[in-house]
Design an enzyme around this catalytic site. Structure first.
Site, PDB file in Angstrom:
ATOM      1  CB  ALA A  70      -7.914   3.208  -5.441  1.00 18.35           C
ATOM      2  CB  SER A  71     -10.614  -1.918  -6.730  1.00 17.43           C
ATOM      3  OG  SER A  71     -10.783  -2.399  -5.295  1.00 17.43           O
ATOM      4  CB  VAL A  72      -9.686  -1.974 -11.757  1.00 19.82           C
ATOM      5  CG1 VAL A  72      -9.359  -1.357 -13.130  1.00 19.82           C
ATOM      6  CG2 VAL A  72      -7.777  -2.769 -11.396  1.00 19.82           C
TER       7      VAL A  72
END
Length: 403
Positions: A70-72
């Site tokens: 899950a990206s920043v």
């Protein structure tokens, strides 16, 4: 009285933190305040879902980088702003991840839009499907397939976004993006990755924004190669079109080093990644050097960032960026320089200093990029510096912020 913040409070605090650093269009800010990231990360402390950090959802048994994460959240917000989704858009997302970004896209395009998200990993696609069902986005289409092939059966798309790092733009994507459509992807060249926003104009993709980012690389592209030096304690990462010979460089770190210093200085929180980006617009010797702790202990000069620093490589010599803190200027306490090794150490170090000085005179300038199909002849390209890849020809031309 219970003063413990609710998950809604934590979500709003995170969005407040993001918009304080980068104002967002109102619809994107609203979507970030509405869609629940915690429900896309089951098993994680729900409060931890509202910190500005990436979360691994599938480890890679064959390497240090995750297969999916899950990206920043601030990076998600930045790329959504680049994409500029509109009500009614038909959007293809490559890299389903947790399904969170697809949920945000669905919120933004509304009931008249369509979202298709694809992932090559069966477990990741299933995770995304379940999370989207759980959060009320059952209408989002989730497909298990190779992202490099896209999803032609649901094309054309008005917008496409990649949540995985790409070294090249697949030819199949060109066929699926409508003319006038927008593509946002983490694109890698010369060892660095930028989230590039491109709009299709006929047979050309034209950029209007580039932002520094980092993403898990897509499976199936192998345009970047690695050369190990100093018994594997130093690694050079270069593109396949660059001539980097490990045999010529085998003894480079046994040669005396040469240090040169520029007049450019940087503050504690000031980014200087623009040096790297700008250098790629004119210099085919630019690549990335990675220096391990063992190499530093063995006497290799410390780069600005040991894990990722721009370097110039030519034949049996190389130079890379260094920094030194001397506090002569309290606002910008560090000065920038270059260290060179090998017979051409001085020449390469001077070339790198020239890139530093060029950046320092106009720190906000970024190159303009156009991308063209690989079969485009030179006569069909605009002026600029050409980088050839397997499926495309990139052309970089420097524009200046104060022009």
């Amino acid at each position: 009285m219970n003063d413990t913040p609710t998950l809604g409070d934590l979500r709003n605090q995170l969005v407040d933190e993001i918009v304080a650093k980068r104002p967002l269009p109102a619809p994107i800010e609203h979507a970030l305040r509405t869609v629940r990231r915690d429900l896309h990360l089951p098993g994680l402390d729900p409060a931890a879902a509202y910190t500005n950090r990436a979360v691994t959802i599938k480890d890679n048994p064959d390497g240090p980088l995750a297969l999916s994460c899950a990206s920043v959240p601030s990076t998600v917000a930045m790329m959504l702003a680049q994409l500029d989704p509109q009500p009614g858009d038909r959007i293809l997302e490559i890299g389903a991840g947790t399904g969170y970004n697809a949920a945000l896209l669905a919120e933004l395009v509304g009931p008249d839009g369509q979202i298709t998200t694809i992932d090559i990993e069966p477990g990741v696609a299933l995770h995304a499907r379940r999370a989207l069902n759980r959060t009320g986005f059952e209408h989002v289409r989730v497909m298990e397939r190779d992202g490099l092939k896209g999803a032609p059966e649901h094309a054309p798309y008005t917008r496409m976004i990649a949540a995985v790092g790409l070294w090249d733009i697949p030819a199949t994507w060109w066929q699926q993006l409508a003319d006038g459509g927008r593509l946002v992807l983490p694109l890698r060249w010369r060892g660095q990755t930028r989230s590039v926003a491109l709009t299709r104009h006929g047979d050309a993709l034209v950029s209007d924004d580039m932002e520094l980012c980092g993403f898990v690389p897509v499976i199936g592209q192998y345009g970047e190669h690695t050369v190990e030096l100093a018994h594997g304690t130093v690694r050079l990462h270069h593109d396949q079109d660059q001539l980097v010979d490990p045999d010529q460089l085998a003894e480079v770190f046994s040669t005396p080093l040469t240090e040169l210093w520029s007049q450019a200085r940087v503050g504690n929180e000031e980014t200087f990644d623009g040096i790297w980006l700008r250098a790629t617009a004119s210099d085919d010797m630019v690549c990335r050097i990675e220096v391990t702790k063992q190499a530093l202990e063995d006497g290799v000069r410390r780069p600005t960032i040991p894990g990722r620093t721009p370097a110039l490589v030519s034949g049996d010599s190389l130079a890379f960026l260094i920094a030194e803190r001397d506090n002569a200027d309290l606002e910008r306490p560090s000065r920038l320089g270059a260290v060179g090794y090998g017979p051409e150490a001085i020449t390469l170090a001077r070339n790198l200093i020239a890139h530093v000085d060029d950046w320092s005179t106009d720190r906000g300038a970024v190159p303009h990029m156009t991308v063209h199909p690989a079969e485009t002849p030179d006569s069909g390209l605009p002026k600029g510096h050409v980088i050839d890849k397997a499926h495309s020809r990139m052309v970089l031309f420097l524009t200046r912020a104060n022009a």
